[in-house]
Design a protein around this motif. Sequence first.
Motif, mmCIF file in Angstrom:
data_model
loop_
_atom_site.group_PDB
_atom_site.id
_atom_site.type_symbol
_atom_site.label_atom_id
_atom_site.label_comp_id
_atom_site.label_asym_id
_atom_site.label_seq_id
_atom_site.Cartn_x
_atom_site.Cartn_y
_atom_site.Cartn_z
ATOM 1 N N LEU A 160 0.889 -1.191 0.000
ATOM 2 C CA LEU A 160 0.000 0.000 0.000
ATOM 3 C C LEU A 160 0.915 1.225 0.000
ATOM 4 N N SER A 161 0.884 1.995 -1.076
ATOM 5 C CA SER A 161 1.788 3.157 -1.127
ATOM 6 C C SER A 161 1.360 4.193 -0.071
ATOM 7 N N VAL A 162 2.334 5.050 0.320
ATOM 8 C CA VAL A 162 1.980 6.100 1.293
ATOM 9 C C VAL A 162 0.901 7.006 0.696
ATOM 10 N N GLU A 163 0.973 7.229 -0.633
ATOM 11 C CA GLU A 163 -0.046 8.083 -1.263
ATOM 12 C C GLU A 163 -1.436 7.474 -1.049
ATOM 13 N N THR A 164 -1.505 6.150 -1.199
ATOM 14 C CA THR A 164 -2.817 5.497 -1.011
ATOM 15 C C THR A 164 -3.271 5.605 0.439
ATOM 16 N N THR A 165 -2.349 5.338 1.369
ATOM 17 C CA THR A 165 -2.770 5.391 2.783
ATOM 18 C C THR A 165 -3.207 6.825 3.146
ATOM 19 N N ARG A 166 -2.518 7.831 2.581
ATOM 20 C CA ARG A 166 -2.912 9.224 2.850
ATOM 21 C C ARG A 166 -4.303 9.494 2.277
ATOM 22 N N ARG A 167 -4.508 9.018 1.039
ATOM 23 C CA ARG A 167 -5.800 9.273 0.379
ATOM 24 C C ARG A 167 -6.943 8.639 1.169
ATOM 25 N N LEU A 168 -6.725 7.414 1.635
ATOM 26 C CA LEU A 168 -7.765 6.748 2.435
ATOM 27 C C LEU A 168 -8.077 7.563 3.686
ATOM 28 N N LEU A 169 -7.019 8.094 4.296
ATOM 29 C CA LEU A 169 -7.235 8.843 5.534
ATOM 30 C C LEU A 169 -7.937 10.175 5.296
ATOM 31 N N VAL A 170 -7.612 10.837 4.202
ATOM 32 C CA VAL A 170 -8.267 12.136 3.941
ATOM 33 C C VAL A 170 -9.777 11.944 3.799
ATOM 34 N N GLU A 171 -10.169 10.929 3.004
ATOM 35 C CA GLU A 171 -11.610 10.674 2.837
ATOM 36 C C GLU A 171 -12.242 10.271 4.169
ATOM 37 N N THR A 172 -11.481 9.495 4.957
ATOM 38 C CA THR A 172 -12.000 9.059 6.261
ATOM 39 C C THR A 172 -12.183 10.245 7.203
ATOM 40 N N LEU A 173 -11.200 11.161 7.180
ATOM 41 C CA LEU A 173 -11.302 12.374 8.011
ATOM 42 C C LEU A 173 -12.535 13.189 7.643
ATOM 43 N N LEU A 174 -12.700 13.352 6.334
ATOM 44 C CA LEU A 174 -13.830 14.140 5.838
ATOM 45 C C LEU A 174 -15.146 13.507 6.273
ATOM 46 N N GLY A 175 -15.272 12.205 6.041
ATOM 47 C CA GLY A 175 -16.505 11.498 6.396
ATOM 48 C C GLY A 175 -16.750 11.539 7.897
ATOM 49 N N THR A 176 -15.684 11.386 8.671
ATOM 50 C CA THR A 176 -15.823 11.388 10.131
ATOM 51 C C THR A 176 -16.306 12.749 10.617
ATOM 52 N N ALA A 177 -15.670 13.811 10.130
ATOM 53 C CA ALA A 177 -16.055 15.164 10.571
ATOM 54 C C ALA A 177 -17.490 15.466 10.160
ATOM 55 N N MET A 178 -17.863 15.066 8.934
ATOM 56 C CA MET A 178 -19.220 15.362 8.471
ATOM 57 C C MET A 178 -20.261 14.576 9.263
ATOM 58 N N LEU A 179 -19.954 13.303 9.547
ATOM 59 C CA LEU A 179 -20.900 12.481 10.307
ATOM 60 C C LEU A 179 -21.088 13.038 11.723
ATOM 61 N N LEU A 180 -19.974 13.367 12.371
ATOM 62 C CA LEU A 180 -20.051 13.929 13.722
ATOM 63 C C LEU A 180 -20.899 15.202 13.724
ATOM 64 N N SER A 181 -20.650 16.042 12.703
ATOM 65 C CA SER A 181 -21.317 17.336 12.664
ATOM 66 C C SER A 181 -22.786 17.194 12.250
ATOM 67 N N GLU A 182 -23.030 16.454 11.153
ATOM 68 C CA GLU A 182 -24.403 16.387 10.623
ATOM 69 C C GLU A 182 -25.336 15.629 11.561
ATOM 70 N N GLU A 183 -24.823 14.580 12.216
ATOM 71 C CA GLU A 183 -25.681 13.793 13.123
ATOM 72 C C GLU A 183 -25.562 14.290 14.569
ATOM 73 N N ASP A 184 -24.749 15.331 14.768
ATOM 74 C CA ASP A 184 -24.558 15.906 16.100
ATOM 75 C C ASP A 184 -24.146 14.831 17.119
#
Length: 274
Positions: free
Chosen positions: A193-217
């Motif tokens: 798993l290249s570092v670029e891939t692991t970074r990309r997975l994490l960026v999407e995960t961060l985005l989804g996590t922040a949005m879920l926390l915020s949208e569902e309060d």
Amino acid sequence: MNIGIIGLGSIGQMLVKGFSKSGVASPAQLFVYNRTREKSEQFQADWPFTICASLQDVSEACELIFICTKPLDLYPVLQELAPQLRPTQHIVSVAAGISLEDLTSVSATAITKVIPTVTSQILHGVSLYACNQYVSSEQREQLLRLLQALGKAEEVEESVIETATILSSSGPGLIAGMMELFAQAAHRKSPELSVETTRRLLVETLLGTAMLLSEEDLHFEQLIEQVATKGGITMEGLNVMAEYLPPCFDQLFLMTQAKHDSLKLKTKVQFNEN
Ligand SMILES: NC(=O)C1=CN([C@@H]2O[C@H](COP(=O)(O)OP(=O)(O)OC[C@H]3O[C@@H](n4cnc5c(N)ncnc54)[C@H](OP(=O)(O)O)[C@@H]3O)[C@@H](O)[C@H]2O)C=CC1
Ligand SMILES: O=C(O)[C@@H]1CCC=N1
């Protein structure tokens, strides 16, 4: 209302982008002075603000002025501005580690300390603020309207502003730093798993996590409950973090407070000597 921005580094640029993108102020209302003029000229190509030739030009044109130099470069700017300030003008300092008391000692006028965040360039994030006794309710409301266009604005006591700064303002850098370590650990475990891939997975995960926390309060604990199946895999990771991370975060607050304190000492010397 015209808005002055002195210092066009990360935060000065964030203010130009944030105010312009949100529409709370047009570039035509922004008057920018940076020590190195070329930087203003380059940035102006995308954001057609007015370039000022001096601090005096900013002061003459603007009722609200953000000083966005590094903390140790702030005193000379404020000292030069002070004698020419009109009673209706409002100064905002974004410098970490300079107290309202010190700022007000140079000019007994309306001054607010704002601790912004680079994420406000995309209109998300928290600006912390504390006003001195000379800020009128009208000036406070005007500023609040601008800060709320950049995301959320939270008034805090100066006694806690440095701890809050680490969360809201250092936060994006610290979270990026943690994610880089997370990405590299994943790559060490599975080099295919290249570092670029692991970074990309994490960026999407961060985005989804922040949005879920915020949208569902959701509280963090509620999200953890959704993810960590009882007796499952995630819980093992959470247990490791619970063991190793608290001392790491305690140390982080210790060291960043020490840096705040040493910066305050240095800037206090400037304010007290003059
Ligand atoms: N970066 C961040 O996320 C945050 C920063 N802050 C605070 O914001 C302030 C600025 O930080 P940051 O943007 O990162 O710093 P930068 O170093 O990126 O920018 C500072 C800018 O100030 C300019 N400058 C210096 N002296 C003068 C002067 N006398 N007149 C006009 N312009 C001047 C510099 O010009 P030149 O082009 O010549 O170098 C430079 O463009 C600091 O006080 C910091 O504590 C607060 C919260 C978050
Ligand atoms: O690192 C710094 O000094 C600045 C202040 C808070 C965030 N960035």
